[in-house]
Design an enzyme around this catalytic site. Structure first.
Site, short mmCIF file in Angstrom:
data_model
loop_
_atom_site.label_atom_id
_atom_site.label_comp_id
_atom_site.label_asym_id
_atom_site.label_seq_id
_atom_site.Cartn_x
_atom_site.Cartn_y
_atom_site.Cartn_z
N TYR A 1 95.75 46.58 -11.36
CA TYR A 1 94.92 45.75 -12.22
C TYR A 1 93.94 46.62 -13.01
O TYR A 1 93.81 46.49 -14.24
CB TYR A 1 94.17 44.72 -11.38
N SER B 1 88.93 41.96 -19.00
CA SER B 1 88.25 41.91 -17.71
C SER B 1 87.21 43.01 -17.73
O SER B 1 87.41 44.05 -18.39
CB SER B 1 89.19 42.13 -16.52
N LYS C 1 94.28 47.03 -17.06
CA LYS C 1 93.20 46.44 -17.85
C LYS C 1 92.50 47.49 -18.72
O LYS C 1 92.06 47.18 -19.83
CB LYS C 1 92.21 45.71 -16.95
#
Length: 257
Positions: A147, A134, A151
């Site tokens: 997140y 991402s 990531k």
């Protein structure tokens, strides 16, 4: 590897979104594909003539079963796409189970797969790991610390694998899209829509970028080319970048009901 034709490929998290688009595109290019997902592997596999291997690719037993099934079906795994991912919102107040789930799916699923793939790949002198990371792994995503943090960890694991094993035939790539119209980003989150605006693309556009990235071998696969400039700007003037991100955060808070 310049072409995926006849390659044995595993795609995790392939029941929808980016994973489903990758599985269908690989199959259309003549690859032999194993589709993994907790829920919808059978439907996606049936849609593109792939092999379904349902299960949890983050759980140690699940990833071991997946790789064993894929090797039985394919002979050997040429490309492993560690694509499964989850989003949990919030910051430090986010409950521990949500932090743990994010860590297990977004990071440890990659680590556990690599443990089982690495020996055979190094023995034969070739192997290919593609991690769906991402742009949050290069930058950050407002509103979701779990997140963003996991990531970043996923990106660093991919970088470590690349720098450690490139001379032994291992290719490692990281897919870092900015915004993709998937179940994670379905138009119902005002904060995400505010941050990403018109930068959201379809999963099929990510699959196109991945095929191009496989052909040229670059580590970072950027379906949104502008992310490279953002990443460079973050490194060149981190304080300025943080001020800009804080402005976005304030806009999100102002727009909240």
């Amino acid at each position: 590897m310049n072409s995926v034709h006849n390659a044995g490929i595993v795609v995790t998290g392939a029941g929808s979104g980016i994973g489903a688009a990758l599985a269908r595109r690989f199959a259309a290019e003549g690859a032999r594909v194993v589709v993994n997902d907790v829920d919808a592997a059978l439907a996606v596999a049936a849609s593109c003539g792939a092999i379904a291997a349902p299960g949890d690719a983050a759980d140690p037993a699940g990833v071991a079963a997946l790789i064993a099934a894929a090797r039985a079906a394919l002979g050997e795994i040429d490309i492993y796409c560690a694509n499964a991912g989850i989003v949990r919102g919030g910051g430090p107040e986010t409950p521990d189970p949500d932090w743990d789930a994010s860590w297990q799916v977004n990071v440890m699923a990659h680590v556990r797969a690599a443990r089982l793939l690495l020996g055979p790949w190094l023995e034969r002198g070739s192997g290919h790991l593609i991690c769906t990371v991402s742009a949050a792994g290069l930058l950050a995503m407002p509103g979701t610390a779990p997140y963003s943090v996991t990531k970043h960890a996923a990106l660093e694991f991919a970088e470590w694998m690349a720098l450690t094993y490139a001379h032994r035939g291992l290719t490692v790539q990281a897919i870092c899209p900015l915004g993709v119209r998937t179940g994670m980003l379905d138009g119902t989150d005002p904060a995400a829509e505010l941050v990403l605006g018109d930068a959201v693309i379809a999963p099929e556009a990510v699959a196109d970028a991945v095929l191009e990235g496989i052909a040229d071998g670059r580590f970072l696969i950027l379906p949104h080319p502008q992310v490279a400039g953002m990443y460079a700007g973050r490194a060149a003037d981190t304080d300025r970048w943080l001020r800009g991100m804080n402005k976005i955060q304030r806009r999100i808070e102002d727009a909240a009901p």
